[in-house]
Enzyme design. Structure first.
Site, PDB file in Angstrom:
ATOM      1  N   LYS A 126      53.585  29.422  41.413  1.00 35.06           N
ATOM      2  CA  LYS A 126      53.582  30.378  40.306  1.00 35.06           C
ATOM      3  C   LYS A 126      54.961  30.943  40.018  1.00 35.06           C
ATOM      4  CE  LYS A 126      48.776  31.565  41.296  1.00 35.06           C
ATOM      5  NZ  LYS A 126      48.652  30.696  42.475  1.00 35.06           N
ATOM      6  N   LYS A 161      46.134  37.634  39.416  1.00 31.54           N
ATOM      7  CA  LYS A 161      45.932  36.803  40.597  1.00 31.54           C
ATOM      8  C   LYS A 161      47.095  36.982  41.567  1.00 31.54           C
ATOM      9  CE  LYS A 161      47.508  32.943  37.682  1.00 31.54           C
ATOM     10  NZ  LYS A 161      47.137  31.620  37.127  1.00 31.54           N
ATOM     11  N   ARG A 211      44.119  19.293  35.137  1.00 31.03           N
ATOM     12  CA  ARG A 211      45.014  18.971  36.245  1.00 31.03           C
ATOM     13  C   ARG A 211      45.651  17.619  35.925  1.00 31.03           C
ATOM     14  NH1 ARG A 211      45.929  19.823  41.619  1.00 31.03           N
ATOM     15  NH2 ARG A 211      46.223  21.939  40.835  1.00 31.03           N
ATOM     16  N   ARG A 225      39.001  20.099  34.282  1.00 35.01           N
ATOM     17  CA  ARG A 225      38.118  20.851  35.169  1.00 35.01           C
ATOM     18  C   ARG A 225      37.499  22.000  34.394  1.00 35.01           C
ATOM     19  NH1 ARG A 225      42.626  22.183  39.557  1.00 35.01           N
ATOM     20  NH2 ARG A 225      43.505  22.945  37.611  1.00 35.01           N
ATOM     21  N   ARG A 233      37.198  30.539  36.629  1.00 34.62           N
ATOM     22  CA  ARG A 233      37.965  29.652  37.494  1.00 34.62           C
ATOM     23  C   ARG A 233      37.406  28.239  37.391  1.00 34.62           C
ATOM     24  NH1 ARG A 233      37.372  32.351  43.187  1.00 34.62           N
ATOM     25  NH2 ARG A 233      35.206  32.208  42.514  1.00 34.62           N
ATOM     26  N   ASP A 273      48.929  22.331  36.038  1.00 37.61           N
ATOM     27  CA  ASP A 273      47.721  22.858  35.416  1.00 37.61           C
ATOM     28  C   ASP A 273      48.046  23.328  34.003  1.00 37.61           C
ATOM     29  OD1 ASP A 273      46.416  22.374  37.788  1.00 37.61           O
ATOM     30  OD2 ASP A 273      46.618  24.424  38.517  1.00 37.61           O
ATOM     31  N   GLU A 281      50.610  26.444  36.088  1.00 30.26           N
ATOM     32  CA  GLU A 281      51.094  26.274  37.461  1.00 30.26           C
ATOM     33  C   GLU A 281      51.690  24.883  37.641  1.00 30.26           C
ATOM     34  OE1 GLU A 281      48.384  27.147  40.621  1.00 30.26           O
ATOM     35  OE2 GLU A 281      47.772  29.070  39.792  1.00 30.26           O
ATOM     36  N   ASN A 283      51.978  22.619  40.980  1.00 30.54           N
ATOM     37  CA  ASN A 283      51.530  22.576  42.375  1.00 30.54           C
ATOM     38  C   ASN A 283      52.293  21.520  43.156  1.00 30.54           C
ATOM     39  OD1 ASN A 283      48.853  24.346  42.328  1.00 30.54           O
ATOM     40  ND2 ASN A 283      48.922  23.137  40.449  1.00 30.54           N
TER      41      ASN A 283
END
Length: 316
Positions: A126, A161, A211, A225, A233, A273, A281, A283
């Site tokens: 993040k 978050k 993703r 997703r 979420r 994401d 994000e 990752n």
């Protein structure tokens, strides 16, 4: 070329083999004739100038309840005894995680570490994404309740978050009425020492959170997703469901901009994401999603990752 591969990850007995990306990478490595070792991050150490790990040789198979076998523990010199280290333990991205990157950084000139440990340390999910803020939704990082209130007033609905959370844990939506905003900020301040992150709520999340996996800077595949009932979420670990998808021109542009920087940093396996065309994000610690991607696309993302690893080794 047969490789000796040490996998730094969580306990093998605890993983869900149906969707675990690290397990898929291990299965492909074994198929390619590579020798596998497994160790926990806590088994990593340093002795007389060498970075070592107490590891066990392992074999894997896609059989529920009997998915791995292991031999007697040995002490590996990670610079001399193996060709590749896969750094794949799950977050939290805490001091223990950071310490592992410092130790593994010491072998980078001799052994290929995937992903590059310095880049993993310098690119938390993040925070690294802030380098590409023009692709992001409005974002705030703070510990100030006053600043958070101003941000909420400006954007109406927001998501709050933890800065170093993972798998969708502790992600909260704050509605237009701001109910529980102060209490939530106080809770985050008590639980975590670092600031927390807030972003403008993206209604497009109801249509899914994509993703997208990049392998050595190139787009390898994607899944959409979708959140479960009553959820915002969409993480698969939080009850989201995976669906086949294509990339929009905006999403392809994001990949084209990010790709060269990821490649330069030695970030071979990355998952980004994207919600409604907005990057949320990047990752790099232990990305997931490749099993679902391959299921929908008939692709072989683990094979692409090992091909990229081979290319990196050949260029050393």
């Amino acid at each position: 070329m047969s490789l000796r591969v040490a996998v730094q990850m969580d306990p093998l007995q605890s993983i869900g083999i149906a969707g675990d990306s690290t397990f898929a990478l291990m299965l492909k490595a074994q198929e390619l004739g590579h020798t596998l070792f497994h160790y926990l991050a806590e088994d990593l150490g340093y002795l007389d100038g060498r970075v070592i790990a107490r590891a066990r040789p392992v074999t894997v198979q896609r059989v529920e309840g009997d998915h791995f076998g292991e031999g007697d523990a040995v002490t590996l010199d990670l610079a001399r005894d193996v060709d590749v280290v896969l750094m794949r333990q799950d977050p939290p991205f805490d001091v223990g995680y950071i310490t592992a990157t410092y130790l593994l950084e010491r072998i980078v000139g001799e052994t290929l570490v995937v992903n590059d440990p310095r880049s993993v340390r310098d690119a938390p999910e993040k925070l690294f994404v802030l380098d590409f803020a023009h692709f992001m939704p409005p974002t705030l990082i703070t510990r100030s309740i006053g600043t958070l209130r101003d941000f909420h007033s400006a954007h109406g609905e927001i998501v709050v978050k933890p800065l170093h959370g993972n798998a969708g844990a502790a992600v909260f939506r704050i509605g237009k009425d701001g109910q529980n905003l102060a209490a939530l900020a106080e809770l985050f301040g008590h639980v975590w020492k670092e600031p927390f992150i807030a972003q403008a709520f993206l209604p497009a999340v109801s249509e899914g959170d994509k993703r997208i996996v990049l392998v050595d800077g190139d787009m390898a595949g994607a899944i959409n997703r979708k959140p479960g009932s009553g959820e915002i979420r969409s993480n698969l670990a939080a009850g989201g469901t995976a669906h086949a998808t294509d990339l929009s021109p905006r999403e392809r542009e994001i990949c084209e901009v990010l790709g060269p920087e990821l490649k330069k940093r030695g970030l071979i396996f990355v998952g980004i994401d994207v919600i409604g065309g907005m990057l949320t994000e990047i990752n790099v610690t232990s990305p997931t999603g490749i099993v679902a991607i391959d299921k929908f696309n008939g692709s072989d993302t683990p094979g692409l990752i090992w091909k990229a690893i081979d290319a990196r080794l050949a260029s050393r």
